[in-house]
Design an enzyme around this catalytic site. Structure first.
Site, PDB file in Angstrom:
ATOM      1  N   ARG A 158      -4.215  15.896  -9.316  1.00  0.00           N
ATOM      2  CA  ARG A 158      -4.541  17.215  -8.739  1.00  0.00           C
ATOM      3  C   ARG A 158      -5.286  17.059  -7.421  1.00  0.00           C
ATOM      4  O   ARG A 158      -4.950  17.680  -6.417  1.00  0.00           O
ATOM      5  CB  ARG A 158      -5.394  18.009  -9.744  1.00  0.00           C
ATOM      6  N   ARG A 235     -14.622   7.380  -8.858  1.00  0.00           N
ATOM      7  CA  ARG A 235     -15.798   7.007  -9.639  1.00  0.00           C
ATOM      8  C   ARG A 235     -16.240   5.650  -9.126  1.00  0.00           C
ATOM      9  O   ARG A 235     -15.406   4.820  -8.741  1.00  0.00           O
ATOM     10  CB  ARG A 235     -15.466   6.879 -11.132  1.00  0.00           C
ATOM     11  N   ASP A 259     -18.633   8.178  -1.975  1.00  0.00           N
ATOM     12  CA  ASP A 259     -19.348   9.313  -2.564  1.00  0.00           C
ATOM     13  C   ASP A 259     -19.861   8.981  -3.954  1.00  0.00           C
ATOM     14  O   ASP A 259     -20.699   9.688  -4.504  1.00  0.00           O
ATOM     15  CB  ASP A 259     -18.402  10.531  -2.637  1.00  0.00           C
ATOM     16  N   GLU A 264     -25.603   5.284 -10.433  1.00  0.00           N
ATOM     17  CA  GLU A 264     -26.080   6.481  -9.729  1.00  0.00           C
ATOM     18  C   GLU A 264     -27.337   7.010 -10.398  1.00  0.00           C
ATOM     19  O   GLU A 264     -27.432   6.954 -11.620  1.00  0.00           O
ATOM     20  CB  GLU A 264     -24.988   7.565  -9.739  1.00  0.00           C
ATOM     21  N   HIS A 282     -22.640  11.637  -4.351  1.00  0.00           N
ATOM     22  CA  HIS A 282     -21.753  12.243  -5.371  1.00  0.00           C
ATOM     23  C   HIS A 282     -21.712  13.773  -5.215  1.00  0.00           C
ATOM     24  O   HIS A 282     -22.147  14.508  -6.111  1.00  0.00           O
ATOM     25  CB  HIS A 282     -22.204  11.843  -6.781  1.00  0.00           C
ATOM     26  N   GLY A 284     -18.782  15.524  -4.255  1.00  0.00           N
ATOM     27  CA  GLY A 284     -17.390  15.973  -4.109  1.00  0.00           C
ATOM     28  C   GLY A 284     -17.204  17.467  -4.365  1.00  0.00           C
ATOM     29  O   GLY A 284     -16.551  18.164  -3.591  1.00  0.00           O
TER      30      GLY A 284
HETATM   31  P1  NAP Z   1      -5.762  13.943 -12.457  1.00  0.00           P
HETATM   32  O1  NAP Z   1      -5.051  15.171 -12.031  1.00  0.00           O
HETATM   33  O2  NAP Z   1      -5.756  13.556 -13.888  1.00  0.00           O
HETATM   34  O3  NAP Z   1      -5.179  12.749 -11.567  1.00  0.00           O
HETATM   35  C1  NAP Z   1      -5.503  11.441 -11.801  1.00  0.00           C
HETATM   36  C2  NAP Z   1      -4.470  10.547 -11.113  1.00  0.00           C
HETATM   37  O4  NAP Z   1      -4.863   9.199 -11.310  1.00  0.00           O
HETATM   38  C3  NAP Z   1      -3.068  10.722 -11.658  1.00  0.00           C
HETATM   39  O5  NAP Z   1      -2.175  10.849 -10.590  1.00  0.00           O
HETATM   40  C4  NAP Z   1      -2.795   9.435 -12.443  1.00  0.00           C
HETATM   41  O6  NAP Z   1      -1.453   9.039 -12.210  1.00  0.00           O
HETATM   42  C5  NAP Z   1      -3.765   8.439 -11.826  1.00  0.00           C
HETATM   43  N1  NAP Z   1      -4.258   7.515 -12.838  1.00  0.00           N
HETATM   44  C6  NAP Z   1      -4.756   7.814 -14.056  1.00  0.00           C
HETATM   45  N2  NAP Z   1      -5.059   6.693 -14.727  1.00  0.00           N
HETATM   46  C7  NAP Z   1      -4.729   5.671 -13.921  1.00  0.00           C
HETATM   47  C8  NAP Z   1      -4.785   4.269 -14.059  1.00  0.00           C
HETATM   48  N3  NAP Z   1      -5.238   3.706 -15.196  1.00  0.00           N
HETATM   49  N4  NAP Z   1      -4.377   3.511 -13.033  1.00  0.00           N
HETATM   50  C9  NAP Z   1      -3.904   4.096 -11.907  1.00  0.00           C
HETATM   51  N5  NAP Z   1      -3.822   5.421 -11.710  1.00  0.00           N
HETATM   52  C10 NAP Z   1      -4.223   6.195 -12.712  1.00  0.00           C
HETATM   53  O7  NAP Z   1      -7.286  13.999 -12.050  1.00  0.00           O
HETATM   54  P2  NAP Z   1      -7.948  14.806 -10.826  1.00  0.00           P
HETATM   55  O8  NAP Z   1      -8.300  16.171 -11.257  1.00  0.00           O
HETATM   56  O9  NAP Z   1      -7.141  14.600  -9.599  1.00  0.00           O
HETATM   57  O10 NAP Z   1      -9.342  13.994 -10.715  1.00  0.00           O
HETATM   58  C11 NAP Z   1      -9.319  12.623 -10.407  1.00  0.00           C
HETATM   59  C12 NAP Z   1     -10.707  12.037 -10.484  1.00  0.00           C
HETATM   60  O11 NAP Z   1     -11.469  12.420  -9.347  1.00  0.00           O
HETATM   61  C13 NAP Z   1     -11.583  12.500 -11.653  1.00  0.00           C
HETATM   62  O12 NAP Z   1     -11.226  11.885 -12.879  1.00  0.00           O
HETATM   63  C14 NAP Z   1     -12.955  12.096 -11.182  1.00  0.00           C
HETATM   64  O13 NAP Z   1     -13.216  10.764 -11.572  1.00  0.00           O
HETATM   65  C15 NAP Z   1     -12.837  12.169  -9.653  1.00  0.00           C
HETATM   66  N6  NAP Z   1     -13.658  13.268  -9.113  1.00  0.00           N
HETATM   67  C16 NAP Z   1     -14.694  12.953  -8.299  1.00  0.00           C
HETATM   68  C17 NAP Z   1     -15.492  13.976  -7.793  1.00  0.00           C
HETATM   69  C18 NAP Z   1     -16.630  13.677  -6.871  1.00  0.00           C
HETATM   70  O14 NAP Z   1     -17.594  14.434  -6.868  1.00  0.00           O
HETATM   71  N7  NAP Z   1     -16.577  12.629  -6.087  1.00  0.00           N
HETATM   72  C19 NAP Z   1     -15.260  15.304  -8.152  1.00  0.00           C
HETATM   73  C20 NAP Z   1     -14.188  15.572  -9.004  1.00  0.00           C
HETATM   74  C21 NAP Z   1     -13.377  14.551  -9.487  1.00  0.00           C
HETATM   75  P3  NAP Z   1      -0.630   8.193 -13.312  1.00  0.00           P
HETATM   76  O15 NAP Z   1      -0.813   8.922 -14.602  1.00  0.00           O
HETATM   77  O16 NAP Z   1       0.769   8.182 -12.794  1.00  0.00           O
HETATM   78  O17 NAP Z   1      -1.242   6.831 -13.316  1.00  0.00           O
END
Ligand code: NAP
Length: 318
Positions: A158, A235, A259, A264, A282, A284
């Protein structure tokens, strides 16, 4: 959820783990008046009645806490990452886990692009340069353009897709790595090393947890190369921080914008010594609008669960 339905639903005591921003705290307070760990430590009858936990993705929910709460039915986290919640244990116990996906995509994507531009154009240094009066002594160092660069995204989910969508007008090439190839117009690489080798800018946007621990390691950083930069909004655990420090020391990469960190809040860290590293705490999803929307969905998840047995955005269903 309409106010009308919301108010009618009886919700058992809600335990708050962690701090929420003021606007989110006020919303939670108004709906649940959540209790704290100190409250349940003092009152066994209250502890036994706790039916829900509200938390944020920066806080650990440990198994020992869940075991102390015999009536716990739902853990609602205000955030999309759930790597600090023992998901399998919750599943085994029939405890629902809900998060707040999607409504933070824009904020995280905006920060990602902000970090990228700030790193390439050295904005923190430029600000200090002007404030310190150094400008009168000569011109500021040249930065790097974003236009024409190759941006590789690890985790085209997403948030990854929103970063890619927002990057389109910057005139960059985009590719991604994930475990599976998606029906997208961007090139897919089957290994993070291959994506890093292709990329000028590598953005980590995948979930944390054991499966992605140190996905960005010394080999990936070497593949990114001396002109490449890393942006991590995923992360801290996704990047091998020791290897990153060594890569920066060896000038194996050109810089990093981070970030999130392995530990942390980041304290004294070798990362702070590099001028080509940009650090943010952190943040985001940390906008007023986003955090308020996340808090509302967290509340709605709990209320919906106690009204219908179903959370709106569950990670683990009952
Ligand atoms: P999402 O929609 O579930 O997307 C995660 C992506 O990562 C998917 O495309 C998935 O593709 C891939 N993925 C999952 N497991 C994997 C693995 N073992 N190896 C390689 N790729 C993998 O999640 P999202 O909503 O985009 O959020 C992603 C992450 O952003 C969160 O889980 C969180 O850790 C981080 N985040 C950070 C902040 C911040 O403040 N910095 C804020 C919000 C979120 P495949 O299934 O094809 O592998």
């Amino acid at each position: 959820m309409s106010d009308h339905i919301d108010k009618k639903v009886n919700v058992p005591p809600v335990l708050r783990i962690g701090e929420f921003p003021a606007n989110a705290h006020a919303l939670l307070q108004a709906r649940f008046a959540p209790v704290s760990l100190a409250d349940i430590d003092e009152d066994d009858a209250l502890r036994e009645r706790v039916g829900a936990i509200v938390t944020r993705s920066n806080y650990d929910i440990d198994i020992a806490l869940i075991e102390r709460l015999p009536s716990l039915k739902i853990i609602a986290t205000s955030g999309v990452g759930f790597d600090r919640i023992p998901i399998e244990f919750a599943r085994e116990r029939g405890i629902v886990v809900a998060n707040t996906p999607d409504l933070l995509n824009a904020a995280v994507a905006e920060l990602s692009i902000g970090l990228m531009l700030a790193l390439l154009r050295q904005l923190p240094q430029a600000d200090r340069f002007v404030r310190s009066g150094a400008w009168s002594q000569g011109a500021f160092a040249l930065g790097s353009s974003l236009a024409g660069k190759r941006v590789g995204i690890i985790g085209m989910g997403r948030i990854g897709k929103e970063i890619a969508r927002r990057l389109a007008p910057f005139d960059v090439d985009i590719a991604y790595y994930g475990r599976s190839k998606q029906a997208l117009s961007y090139e897919w690489f089957a290994h993070p090393n291959e994506l890093a080798r292709w990329s000028d800018i590598l953005i980590a946007a995948c979930p944390g947890g054991s499966e992605t621990r140190h996905l960005v390691d010394a080999a990936v950083l070497d593949a990114l190369g001396a002109k490449g930069v890393l942006v991590n909004i995923a992360r801290g655990s996704v990047v091998d921080e020791k290897a990153l420090v060594q890569a920066l020391e060896r000038k194996a990469i050109a810089g990093a914008a981070l970030d999130v960190f392995e530990c942390e809040p980041l304290g004294a860290s070798p990362l702070c010594a590099f001028d080509n590293v940009l650090l943010s705490p952190h943040i985001g999803s940390a906008t007023h609008e986003t955090r308020l929307a996340m808090a509302q969905l967290t509340i709605d998840n709990i209320v919906s669960f106690f009204a219908s047995g179903k959370a709106i955005t569950p990670v683990v269903s009952a």
